[in-house]
Design an enzyme around this catalytic site. Structure first.
Site, PDB file in Angstrom:
ATOM      1  N   GLN A  62       0.910  -1.124   0.022  1.00  0.00           N
ATOM      2  CA  GLN A  62       0.103   0.015  -0.026  1.00  0.00           C
ATOM      3  C   GLN A  62       0.985   1.364   0.003  1.00  0.00           C
ATOM      4  OE1 GLN A  62      -3.765   0.025   2.373  1.00  0.00           O
ATOM      5  NE2 GLN A  62      -2.682   1.901   3.471  1.00  0.00           N
ATOM      6  N   GLN A  91      11.657   3.422  42.399  1.00  0.00           N
ATOM      7  CA  GLN A  91      11.546   2.140  41.443  1.00  0.00           C
ATOM      8  C   GLN A  91      10.106   1.663  41.240  1.00  0.00           C
ATOM      9  OE1 GLN A  91      14.405   1.409  40.046  1.00  0.00           O
ATOM     10  NE2 GLN A  91      14.413  -0.709  39.254  1.00  0.00           N
ATOM     11  N   GLU A 123       0.836   0.632  10.352  1.00  0.00           N
ATOM     12  CA  GLU A 123      -0.828   0.415  10.434  1.00  0.00           C
ATOM     13  C   GLU A 123      -1.178   1.829  11.191  1.00  0.00           C
ATOM     14  OE1 GLU A 123      -2.290  -1.389   8.985  1.00  0.00           O
ATOM     15  OE2 GLU A 123      -1.001  -3.196   9.029  1.00  0.00           O
TER      16      GLU A 123
END
Ligand SMILES: CCCCCCCCCCCCCCCCCCCCC/C=C/C(=O)SCCNC(=O)CCNC(=O)[C@H](O)C(C)(C)COP(=O)(O)OP(=O)(O)OC[C@H]1O[C@@H](n2cnc3c(N)ncnc32)[C@H](O)[C@@H]1OP(=O)(O)O
Ligand SMILES: Cc1cc2nc3c(=O)[nH]c(=O)nc-3n(C[C@H](O)[C@H](O)[C@H](O)COP(=O)(O)OP(=O)(O)OC[C@H]3O[C@@H](n4cnc5c(N)ncnc54)[C@H](O)[C@@H]3O)c2cc1C
Length: 710
Positions: free
Chosen positions: A180, A373, A467
């Site tokens: 495409q 953390q 996409e």
């Protein structure tokens, strides 16, 4: 009509139909110490360095595996396929970042051929075969063949065309890709330049690349592997341009793989990172008046007759984009996989790694115990679960829409587009950032290829672009939001994931009732705050667009597009939070499983609230104090997650092979593994490096000579 992809979670279709199976067991890890580098280290017995962590878990890990995978059957199949791949030397991947591009590509061809051989030998179902493909964990032409070429023919081909082409594709008698994007246009599909001009004299289409920018550019599998492509081109017949349509075009000879006359193709070159997406042959393709029979136009949605008449079936033309919609929904499920892999590595390593805090010669502090953390890592752990569940829901939505389309009910097309586009954009952006955050959470060792994180990042980041570029997709969501807002005044009730907008009167003025940190554990309080924020942001944008003095709507949209992006993100985050809350409301078996998921759901929602506090405050649905209470509750939730953290990543059920990380090893025995891995580097093949005699020795000698002259 979108019968593009099958729902592999439920599909039992066997490629071949005998039930014979082989059982494979996880081989015990054998610490193979390198002869040169580790003479002083003794071979160690198998020890679970994370046993103490696993012992503190307050839930049934086996049942959490079921909640994560979706069913007991899914756990079982995934387990079997993961072990099958891990125990097969052909699927070795620990040397991948050291291979040259050519070696890597050949290795990919070998793995794909071997995978197919095993699929045939073991008579795997489609579900099993797809899992095997995932655990092989190397992007390659098969992804595009199965993931886009086959779905495009299924979705856009007539019965007759499917009957002709699908059996060839299913047996790999042809290999296809999805062509495409062009050099000049990717996002703007309507801007593609390749032409397919009908010639009524010969009953053929002439496929042509009129300009350099019309060269197809990027399609995976095109560069070297594919024999065929679904090519998107402007259909021209009777002198009129009817816009973009799909055509099946043969590119290479089925005898010797050479390009057919008029076809120029090749690979577009090396990509970001070592290993990573370089296993894929993304390609370039040009056509010089290549002729194909008329019946190779995909004619399910529109046709060209023998006489050259263009006929469009009475269906929305956006169905042409169906293959992209299918892949976008599968990308959301993949986001949870990539994110959970990174989080699994970072959590296990953070439990093993110790820094500072030793008192009287006692042990140092596990870095996982540092609140900083935890506040960086636990929201990512929660996001992995959130994306998993929203991915399952999206898969359901896609299947539902597909069934409706089959029955010529197009009412949910817009919902499917908005959800797939928006969730694809948000989950991939978060995952890409999260993988990089996990690398930092692993300190210096996270930067080593052997941590698995650099390659995971490099292979994952293009998901933010392919996409559909994430910004372009979010603007699609924003456009649908603006349309929905504009229809509210006329009393039209929004449906599906936009239904909350129907409560506009209430949501525009509601104030959160939260008065303590614990109040934020109430899902209704969370839901209301997220709905009010999303709606108010959308309405603000709509007002600003309409107030943009004397401007046309499109110009107002353009001016306000940065705000529109944020409104679209708020809407998508609401969907993710809602689907997580709905999941937790369901019956969930297993000791403590529901409680853990509840905690993770709250972590996800309150983390988003904390991170986007400005949005919530600006729209006035919560006060600064309520924002502070949410943060207070978040801290308490982190403490609740801490003893369960390692078990929560164990529930992903990943083999060490799939994780591909010395830091994320199941047994936590990271130091010997790091040490051993270093010695495998090609630089360590010789004690004295190549180039020493040419460059290092002369330099050193020259300096010594200079010094001796002083
Ligand atoms: C050996 C092993 C064997 C194993 C066997 C296994 C078997 C198992 C099989 C399963 C395998 C699965 C594998 C999956 C792996 C997948 C790997 C994927 C790798 C990815 C590779 C990448 C590929 C690509 O990138 S392909 C190219 C993608 N390109 C894009 O996405 C382009 C983005 N642009 C667009 O989509 C459009 O241009 C758009 C939407 C931006 C604008 O379109 P437009 O036509 O210009 O329209 P616009 O004016 O904006 O809108 C008009 C109208 O249409 C509506 N709309 C738009 N899009 C859609 C849509 N998709 N659906 C529905 N409606 C849509 C839009 O809302 C407007 O509506 P109105 O306003 O109402 O008019
Ligand atoms: C690894 C990889 C694999 C791929 N595989 C395939 C494949 O198999 N088949 C295939 O056909 N294609 C494939 N592609 C191409 C891919 O689909 C496109 O690259 C993608 O759709 C983005 O389009 P683009 O490159 O034209 O980006 P552009 O649109 O040029 O984007 C450039 C910048 O412009 C911005 N932008 C563009 N339009 C707008 C707008 N309207 N408003 C605001 N900002 C905008 C974007 O946000 C971005 O920041 C692949 C790409 C990659 C990276």
């Amino acid at each position: 009509m979108w019968r593009g992809g099958s729902n592999t979670r439920t599909c039992k279709r066997r490629f071949f139909s005998s039930p014979t199976r082989s059982r494979h067991h996880r081989p015990p890890y054998i610490c193979r110490l390198h002869s040169r580098g580790s003479q002083h280290l003794k071979a160690m017995a198998e020890v679970d360095h994370l046993a103490a962590e696993r012992a503190t878990a307050r839930f049934d890990v086996e049942e959490m595996k079921v909640a994560w995978a979706g069913s007991r059957h899914a756990v079982h199949v995934a387990d079997r396929m993961a072990r099958l791949v891990a125990s097969d030397p052909v699927f070795r991947k620990d040397n991948r970042t050291m291979l040259s591009r050519k070696e890597l590509f050949k290795d990919t061809l070998r793995k794909a051929a071997h995978a197919w051989k095993r699929i045939v030998e073991l008579r795997l179902t489609e579900e099993e075969a797809d899992l095997l493909r995932q655990y092989v964990d190397q992007p390659g032409y098969v992804d595009l063949h199965w993931g886009m070429f086959v779905p495009a023919i299924k979705g856009q081909g007539t019965e007759e065309q499917q009957h002709k082409w699908l059996p060839l594709a299913y047996k790999f008698q042809i290999i296809g890709c999805y062509a495409q994007t062009e050099l000049g246009h990717g996002s703007n599909v309507q801007g593609l330049e390749t032409t397919a001009t009908f010639d009524p004299k010969t009953d053929e289409f002439v496929i042509h690349s009129p300009t350099l920018t019309s060269s197809k550019w990027w399609p995976g599998g095109l560069g070297k592997a594919s024999t065929h492509a679904v090519v998107y081109a402007r259909l021209i017949t009777e002198g009129k341009d009817y816009g973009i349509h799909g055509f099946i075009v043969q590119l290479r000879s089925l005898e010797d793989h050479s390009p057919l006359p008029g076809v120029t193709l090749g690979d577009i070159g090396g990509k970001f990172g070592s290993g990573a997406y370089n296993s894929m042959d993304n390609g370039v393709l040009r056509f010089d008046h290549v002729r194909i029979p008329r019946d190779q136009m995909l004619m399910r949605l529109s046709q060209v007759t023998r006489e050259g008449k263009y006929v469009h079936s009475n269906v929305p033309k956006q169905l042409l984009y169906g293959t992209m919609v299918y892949v976008r929904q599968s990308i959301v499920a993949d986001a949870s996989k990539a994110l959970s892999r990174a989080v699994c590595i970072a959590v296990r390593y953070s439990a093993v790694r110790k820094q500072f805090g030793s008192q009287d010669g006692g042990p140092e502090t596990q870095v996982l115990n540092y609140k900083t953390q935890q506040s960086r890592l636990f929201p990512l752990l929660a996001s992995a679960y959130a994306f998993r569940f929203v991915g399952d829901w999206l898969n359901w939505l896609y299947t539902d829409v597909t069934q409706k389309l089959e029955a010529k009910d197009f009412s949910t097309l817009q919902e499917a587009h908005a959800c797939t586009a928006g969730l694809k954009a948000v989950t991939t952006s978060v995952t890409a950032d999260a993988i990089e955050e996990c690398r930092k959470l692993c300190g210096g060792h996270g930067y080593l290829n052997s941590s698995g994180l650099p390659e995971l990042f490099a292979v994952y980041v293009p998901a933010c672009t392919y996409e559909g570029d994430n910004v372009v997709l979010l603007l699609q969501v924003a456009r649908i939001l603006m349309k929905t807002v504009s229809q509210l005044a006329s009393g039209k009730q929004p449906v599906g994931t936009m239904a909350y907008m129907g409560k506009v009167q209430y949501l525009m003025q509601c104030k959160s009732a939260v008065s303590s940190a614990e109040d934020w554990l109430n899902p209704d309080a969370i839901q209301e705050a997220f709905e009010a924020r999303a709606l108010r942001m959308a309405v603000n944008c709509a007002q600003n667009i309409s107030q943009a003095a004397s401007q046309e709507e499109a110009a107002g949209f353009y001016e306000r597009s940065p705000d529109l992006l944020e409104a679209a993100v708020a809407h998508i985050q609401l969907i993710i939070v809602t689907k997580f809350i709905e999941k937790v409301h369901q019956e969930i078996p297993g000791h403590g499983v529901k409680e853990q998921l509840q905690a993770l759901c709250n972590v996800y929602a309150l983390y988003i609230l904390h991170k986007h506090l400005g949005d919530f405050l600006a729209t006035g649905c919560i006060t600064p104090r309520q924002g502070a209470l949410a943060n207070e509750q978040l801290g308490k939730l982190y403490a609740q997650v801490r003893p369960n953290a390692v078990a929560l990543v164990d529930a992903f059920n990943y083999t060490d092979h799939y994780l591909g990380s010395v830091l994320g090893r199941y047994d936590g025995d990271v130091y010997p593994a790091l040490y051993e891995e270093a010695w495998k580097d090609p630089l360590n093949e010789t004690v004295v490096p190549e180039g020493y005699h040419e460059y290092l020795r002369p330099l050193i000698k020259q300096q010594q000579l200079k010094l001796s002259r002083l």
